[in-house]
Motif scaffolding. Structure first.
Motif, PDB file in Angstrom:
ATOM      1  N   MET A 146       0.822  -1.210   0.000  1.00 11.67           N
ATOM      2  CA  MET A 146       0.000   0.000   0.000  1.00 11.67           C
ATOM      3  C   MET A 146       0.858   1.263   0.000  1.00 11.67           C
ATOM      4  SD  MET A 146      -2.980  -1.112   2.700  1.00 11.67           S
ATOM      5  CE  MET A 146      -3.716   0.530   2.651  1.00 11.67           C
ATOM      6  N   GLY A 147       2.074   1.161   0.527  1.00  8.61           N
ATOM      7  CA  GLY A 147       2.934   2.339   0.613  1.00  8.61           C
ATOM      8  C   GLY A 147       3.722   2.635  -0.636  1.00  8.61           C
ATOM      9  N   ARG A 148       3.583   1.797  -1.661  1.00  4.56           N
ATOM     10  CA  ARG A 148       4.385   1.990  -2.871  1.00  4.56           C
ATOM     11  C   ARG A 148       4.124   3.341  -3.539  1.00  4.56           C
ATOM     12  NH1 ARG A 148       7.267  -2.261  -4.613  1.00  4.56           N
ATOM     13  NH2 ARG A 148       6.754  -4.346  -3.815  1.00  4.56           N
ATOM     14  N   ARG A 149       2.874   3.807  -3.508  1.00  7.82           N
ATOM     15  CA  ARG A 149       2.576   5.086  -4.178  1.00  7.82           C
ATOM     16  C   ARG A 149       3.269   6.251  -3.491  1.00  7.82           C
ATOM     17  NH1 ARG A 149      -2.207   7.773  -2.174  1.00  7.82           N
ATOM     18  NH2 ARG A 149      -3.076   6.739  -0.354  1.00  7.82           N
ATOM     19  N   PHE A 150       3.437   6.159  -2.167  1.00 10.14           N
ATOM     20  CA  PHE A 150       4.166   7.209  -1.458  1.00 10.14           C
ATOM     21  C   PHE A 150       5.657   7.153  -1.793  1.00 10.14           C
ATOM     22  CE2 PHE A 150       0.428   6.199   1.190  1.00 10.14           C
ATOM     23  CZ  PHE A 150      -0.161   7.452   1.242  1.00 10.14           C
ATOM     24  N   VAL A 151       6.157   5.932  -1.961  1.00 11.88           N
ATOM     25  CA  VAL A 151       7.561   5.777  -2.355  1.00 11.88           C
ATOM     26  C   VAL A 151       7.785   6.365  -3.739  1.00 11.88           C
ATOM     27  CG1 VAL A 151       9.360   4.098  -2.894  1.00 11.88           C
ATOM     28  CG2 VAL A 151       7.908   3.749  -0.891  1.00 11.88           C
ATOM     29  N   GLU A 152       6.854   6.114  -4.655  1.00 12.30           N
ATOM     30  CA  GLU A 152       6.976   6.657  -6.006  1.00 12.30           C
ATOM     31  C   GLU A 152       6.982   8.181  -5.979  1.00 12.30           C
ATOM     32  OE1 GLU A 152       7.483   5.358  -8.988  1.00 12.30           O
ATOM     33  OE2 GLU A 152       7.773   3.397  -8.060  1.00 12.30           O
ATOM     34  N   ALA A 153       6.174   8.761  -5.092  1.00  9.01           N
ATOM     35  CA  ALA A 153       6.154  10.223  -4.980  1.00  9.01           C
ATOM     36  C   ALA A 153       7.511  10.741  -4.538  1.00  9.01           C
ATOM     37  CB  ALA A 153       5.068  10.657  -3.997  1.00  9.01           C
ATOM     38  N   GLY A 154       8.159  10.025  -3.621  1.00  8.74           N
ATOM     39  CA  GLY A 154       9.488  10.427  -3.186  1.00  8.74           C
ATOM     40  C   GLY A 154      10.522  10.254  -4.283  1.00  8.74           C
ATOM     41  N   LEU A 155      10.430   9.165  -5.050  1.00 10.34           N
ATOM     42  CA  LEU A 155      11.381   8.928  -6.134  1.00 10.34           C
ATOM     43  C   LEU A 155      11.248   9.965  -7.235  1.00 10.34           C
ATOM     44  CD1 LEU A 155      11.202   5.029  -6.455  1.00 10.34           C
ATOM     45  CD2 LEU A 155      13.088   6.385  -5.531  1.00 10.34           C
ATOM     46  N   ASN A 156      10.057  10.539  -7.379  1.00 10.91           N
ATOM     47  CA  ASN A 156       9.845  11.563  -8.403  1.00 10.91           C
ATOM     48  C   ASN A 156      10.637  12.840  -8.117  1.00 10.91           C
ATOM     49  OD1 ASN A 156       8.152   9.975  -9.956  1.00 10.91           O
ATOM     50  ND2 ASN A 156       6.284  10.708  -8.946  1.00 10.91           N
ATOM     51  N   ARG A 157      11.197  12.944  -6.918  1.00 15.86           N
ATOM     52  CA  ARG A 157      12.036  14.101  -6.589  1.00 15.86           C
ATOM     53  C   ARG A 157      13.455  13.925  -7.117  1.00 15.86           C
ATOM     54  NH1 ARG A 157       9.920  17.007  -1.890  1.00 15.86           N
ATOM     55  NH2 ARG A 157       7.998  16.017  -1.183  1.00 15.86           N
TER      56      ARG A 157
END
Length: 287
Positions: free
Chosen positions: A219-230
């Protein structure tokens, strides 16, 4: 009444364990500088990270040569970088370079010359490796003591020492959560009428927490993706590999939790059966 007390203590144990596992893992692998460096060293053995760092180091050494008025063969620079990232010393040096990024976030230590809010990694120690030094030495080109590369884009949301509070309270939270879990587990055993059934129940707690942990990571993968987008370019690949190794480490801890749960369930079931047999009255003689 005793059953209700045991049930309440079991619920508290389960909730405490659900907090203790991620808290201890985070303290061990992320908040602690040595643990984070160890995670970086593990990720540095991944060929994707090696290729990405070779690309970034090539970019930096070519820029360094250009800034000093030299023209360096890009193909040669990349060959040197590829050979370097695949030697046995690279994981240790990559881990050491990551310490500056960890200190920036968790202690507020800012590298000299950094006037932005970017999260940085110092690649100077890697470019100072003998393989690079031999190439740069033919140009009489010296690597500066510090050569930082942005991990993230410049953003006001990231500030030096942003996670200092975690560095302060993380160890206490991890130790406290583990201790509370142990205390509640012992109280559950003490309150239960059957120790075997109590062990089985504690095994179920571990199974629930392990399964919930796997679900939480997904479930936390989308938050990780948001961080990687930085992040951008080769550094994004580096970040992706490090995140993947962190997830792998978390999965390993959760697997151990599940295995412990299975073990407790089996031991508890055997204990309950044995206890039932021992408590069964012996048939009277002659009956």
């Amino acid at each position: 009444m005793r059953f209700l007390a045991a049930l309440l203590l079991w619920l508290l144990t389960t909730m405490a364990l659900a907090v203790a596992i991620p808290a201890v893992w985070t303290q061990w692998n992320v908040i602690g500088e040595d643990g984070y460096a160890g995670l970086a060293a593990s990720a540095a053995r991944d060929s994707r990270l090696q290729d990405a760092m070779a690309g970034e180091l090539t970019t930096q050494v070519l820029a360094l040569a250009t800034d000093n008025g030299y023209s360096l063969n890009p193909g040669l620079a990349r060959e040197v970088a590829d050979a370097y990232t695949r030697n046995d010393g690279f994981p240790g040096q990559f881990a050491q370079a990551n310490r500056i990024a960890h200190r920036w976030m968790f202690t507020g230590a800012v590298p000299s010359g950094n006037s932005t809010d970017e999260w940085l990694i110092d690649v100077a120690p890697m470019l100072s490796d003998p393989s690079f030094a031999a190439t740069l030495g033919t140009l009489d080109l010296q690597v500066p003591p510090t050569l930082t590369v942005p991990i993230t884009v410049d953003t006001p949301e990231l500030q030096p020492g942003k996670l200092r509070w975690l560095a302060t309270w993380g160890p206490w939270a991890a130790v406290g959560a583990a201790a509370i879990t142990g205390v509640f587990a012992l109280l559950t055993l003490a309150a239960a009428r059957s120790r075997g059934k109590a062990l089985t129940a504690l095994g179920v707690s571990a199974l629930l927490v392990g399964a919930a942990g796997w679900t939480g990571i997904e479930m936390g993968r989308r938050f990780v993706e948001a961080g990687l987008n930085r992040t951008t370019g080769d550094i994004r690949t580096v970040a992706e590999v490090m995140v993947a190794h962190a997830e792998s480490s978390m999965h390993l801890w959760l697997n151990y939790t599940l295995l412990a749960g299975v073990g407790l369930v089996v031991i508890g079931a055997l204990g309950a059966v044995l206890g039932s047999v021992l408590r069964r009255p012996s048939p009277s003689v002659g009956s």
